[in-house]
Design an enzyme around this catalytic site. Structure first.
Site, mmCIF file in Angstrom:
data_model
loop_
_atom_site.group_PDB
_atom_site.id
_atom_site.type_symbol
_atom_site.label_atom_id
_atom_site.label_comp_id
_atom_site.label_asym_id
_atom_site.label_seq_id
_atom_site.Cartn_x
_atom_site.Cartn_y
_atom_site.Cartn_z
ATOM 1 N N PRO A 284 0.921 -1.101 0.264
ATOM 2 C CA PRO A 284 -0.143 -0.045 -0.210
ATOM 3 C C PRO A 284 1.474 1.097 0.176
ATOM 4 C CG PRO A 284 -0.125 -0.921 2.472
ATOM 5 C CD PRO A 284 0.958 -1.783 1.385
ATOM 6 N N ARG B 80 -0.248 1.738 -5.829
ATOM 7 C CA ARG B 80 -0.490 3.085 -6.225
ATOM 8 C C ARG B 80 0.949 3.817 -6.710
ATOM 9 N NH1 ARG B 80 -4.227 1.294 -5.442
ATOM 10 N NH2 ARG B 80 -6.052 1.706 -3.525
ATOM 11 N N GLU C 62 -3.101 10.271 -12.320
ATOM 12 C CA GLU C 62 -4.203 9.611 -12.701
ATOM 13 C C GLU C 62 -5.524 9.855 -12.742
ATOM 14 O OE1 GLU C 62 -3.485 5.071 -11.164
ATOM 15 O OE2 GLU C 62 -5.227 5.620 -9.696
ATOM 16 N N HIS D 8 -5.967 1.670 -14.071
ATOM 17 C CA HIS D 8 -7.114 1.031 -12.565
ATOM 18 C C HIS D 8 -7.339 0.143 -12.607
ATOM 19 C CE1 HIS D 8 -6.588 2.799 -8.472
ATOM 20 N NE2 HIS D 8 -6.355 1.470 -8.427
HETATM 21 P P1 NAI Z 1 -2.648 -6.549 1.814
HETATM 22 O O1 NAI Z 1 -2.855 -4.935 3.144
HETATM 23 O O2 NAI Z 1 -3.050 -7.437 1.621
HETATM 24 O O3 NAI Z 1 -0.711 -6.048 1.893
HETATM 25 C C1 NAI Z 1 0.422 -5.268 1.347
HETATM 26 C C2 NAI Z 1 1.691 -5.768 1.913
HETATM 27 O O4 NAI Z 1 2.157 -5.182 1.896
HETATM 28 C C3 NAI Z 1 1.543 -5.971 3.877
HETATM 29 O O5 NAI Z 1 1.889 -7.565 4.066
HETATM 30 C C4 NAI Z 1 2.256 -5.656 4.263
HETATM 31 O O6 NAI Z 1 2.989 -5.938 4.882
HETATM 32 C C5 NAI Z 1 3.155 -5.079 3.000
HETATM 33 N N1 NAI Z 1 4.128 -3.686 3.188
HETATM 34 C C6 NAI Z 1 3.675 -2.423 3.731
HETATM 35 N N2 NAI Z 1 4.270 -1.512 3.619
HETATM 36 C C7 NAI Z 1 5.355 -1.885 2.658
HETATM 37 C C8 NAI Z 1 6.322 -1.325 2.426
HETATM 38 N N3 NAI Z 1 7.036 -0.146 2.898
HETATM 39 N N4 NAI Z 1 7.013 -2.279 1.377
HETATM 40 C C9 NAI Z 1 7.018 -3.836 1.527
HETATM 41 N N5 NAI Z 1 5.754 -4.145 1.702
HETATM 42 C C10 NAI Z 1 4.954 -3.229 3.012
HETATM 43 O O7 NAI Z 1 -2.802 -5.307 0.173
HETATM 44 P P2 NAI Z 1 -3.416 -6.396 -0.984
HETATM 45 O O8 NAI Z 1 -4.683 -6.345 -0.753
HETATM 46 O O9 NAI Z 1 -2.145 -7.116 -1.162
HETATM 47 O O10 NAI Z 1 -3.507 -4.764 -1.427
HETATM 48 C C11 NAI Z 1 -2.196 -4.175 -1.935
HETATM 49 C C12 NAI Z 1 -2.439 -2.877 -2.963
HETATM 50 O O11 NAI Z 1 -2.704 -3.066 -3.975
HETATM 51 C C13 NAI Z 1 -3.067 -1.890 -1.455
HETATM 52 O O12 NAI Z 1 -2.835 -0.913 -1.319
HETATM 53 C C14 NAI Z 1 -3.276 -0.893 -3.189
HETATM 54 O O13 NAI Z 1 -2.923 -0.118 -3.450
HETATM 55 C C15 NAI Z 1 -3.843 -2.002 -4.075
HETATM 56 N N6 NAI Z 1 -4.540 -2.192 -5.410
HETATM 57 C C16 NAI Z 1 -4.927 -2.090 -6.268
HETATM 58 C C17 NAI Z 1 -5.706 -2.194 -7.160
HETATM 59 C C18 NAI Z 1 -5.336 -2.142 -8.422
HETATM 60 O O14 NAI Z 1 -7.324 -2.311 -9.529
HETATM 61 N N7 NAI Z 1 -4.574 -1.800 -9.583
HETATM 62 C C19 NAI Z 1 -7.122 -2.797 -6.772
HETATM 63 C C20 NAI Z 1 -7.137 -3.370 -5.423
HETATM 64 C C21 NAI Z 1 -5.482 -3.492 -4.391
#
Ligand code: NAI
Length: 332
Positions: free
Chosen positions: A205, A233, A262, A294
């Site tokens: 995130p 993001r 975006e 997106h």
């Molecule tokens: P999640 O919360 O399951 O996993 C995020 C992971 O990132 C966690 O394991 C966390 O420890 C890790 N993390 C946090 N800060 C970090 C850093 N600085 N360096 C490395 N790892 C770090 O989230 P999920 O569901 O996997 O989603 C990830 C991201 O995907 C969301 O935050 C959102 O920005 C993006 N997303 C994009 C979509 C799209 O349509 N393109 C749709 C849904 C989500």
């Protein structure tokens, strides 16, 4: 409960109307307009509003929603960095989201971008339509045997790790917390993942700590001819530094489902607009870059899951029994 639904797209209305049959206590009015300072007052008379990931829900907007009597902000997204949570907390607005509607949808899109830039599908598609069957400029790269570096191994990153393993890649990852389910992944520090990966895919995130985590210095640490994919993001990457890196021939390919600036473009048809000084135009001028809108989340399965969880969040709010992982603010 009456919900005012902002920024409605046809696919939202279809999936929410379909799932609403199982939630008879919930009424939804759909608006095309986005939620912002000017449109927040339309929420008068509604207990809840529903918004998506590209709305800018700052303090002003939150205050107007609260003045209108809204108690619940239903984010139909996983991300919530666009919401002023402190303001919501102050004004007693509970913010709920959809934490994991379909991690595979986004991870599969990340791999689709990888394959597209890797095999130059975006160029080949256009060339063949013009009866140009020349192969010049289409040379790709095998993924099998290469190293994937996954930044963030939560739900989506873990799905991407599994996909990369399926392609015969060595999978390396960086995350503050190791995911115990990923016993085939080698966790390394951030720099090491940058230095050793042939494919880097961002799945963390956006937070205050990792704004522009991909910048001039971190790009310099990457292997030459790396593939960089961002479905997370836009602001994780400093776009000016990325463009400088592309111009310096650092990347084999870059695939972006998200990018800085975006906001105005996402989900809108702007084909008649002259885009001056915009980063997307500059990025698209490079033959090894693909940008999508997106759309990582946009599969039928994900839309169904988003609708069901959002409606369930509303129903649970009424009953005051919210699942912790869906809660982003803590009002109850
Ligand atoms: P999640 O919360 O399951 O996993 C995020 C992971 O990132 C966690 O394991 C966390 O420890 C890790 N993390 C946090 N800060 C970090 C850093 N600085 N360096 C490395 N790892 C770090 O989230 P999920 O569901 O996997 O989603 C990830 C991201 O995907 C969301 O935050 C959102 O920005 C993006 N997303 C994009 C979509 C799209 O349509 N393109 C749709 C849904 C989500």
């Amino acid at each position: 409960m009456k919900i005012l639904f902002y920024d409605t797209k046809k696919y939202d209305q279809v999936s929410f109307e379909h799932e609403r049959k199982d939630f008879p206590g919930i009424e939804i009015d759909f608006l095309e307009t986005d939620l912002n300072r000017k449109t927040a007052k339309l929420a008068a008379g509604y207990e809840a509003v529903c918004a998506f990931v590209n709305s800018r829900i700052g303090e002003d907007t939150v205050n107007i929603l609260a003045d209108c009597g809204a108690e619940l902000l239903l984010m139909r997204s996983a991300g919530f960095n666009n919401v002023d949570l402190a303001a919501a907390e102050r004004r007693n607005i509970t913010v709920l989201r959809v934490p994991g509607y379909s991690p595979e949808a986004v991870a599969e899109h990340a791999m689709a971008l990888t394959l597209a830039v890797c095999r130059r599908l975006h160029k080949s598609y256009i060339k063949v339509r013009e009866n140009n069957f020349s192969l010049v400029g289409l040379t790709g790269m095998n993924l099998c045997g290469k190293t994937a570096g996954i930044i963030g191994t939560g739900k989506i990153g873990a799905a991407m790790c599994r996909i990369c393993r399926g392609f015969g890649m060595k999978v390396m990852a960086y995350d503050c917390y190791e995911n115990p389910e990923l016993d085939f992944v080698e966790y390394r520090d951030f720099e090491q993942v940058l230095e050793e990966s042939d494919l880097i895919s961002l799945h963390c995130p956006l937070t205050d700590d990792n704004y522009h985590m991909i910048n001039r210095d971190t790009i310099a640490k990457m292997k030459d001819q790396v593939i960089l994919i961002n479905t997370s993001r836009g602001a994780l990457i400093d776009t000016e530094d990325l463009i400088a890196g592309i111009q310096a021939r650092k990347f084999f390919g870059v695939g972006l489902d998200v990018y800085e600036e975006e906001g105005k473009n996402v989900f809108e048809n702007r084909e008649d607009v002259i885009l001056e000084n915009c980063v997307v135009g500059r990025l698209l001028s490079f033959p090894n870059v693909i940008v999508t809108s997106h759309q990582g989340f946009l599969t039928r399965e994900a839309l169904t899951a988003i609708s069901r969880t959002t409606l369930q969040n509303a129903a649970d709010f009424q009953k005051h029994c919210i699942r912790e992982e869906n809660r982003v603010s803590n009002q109850l």
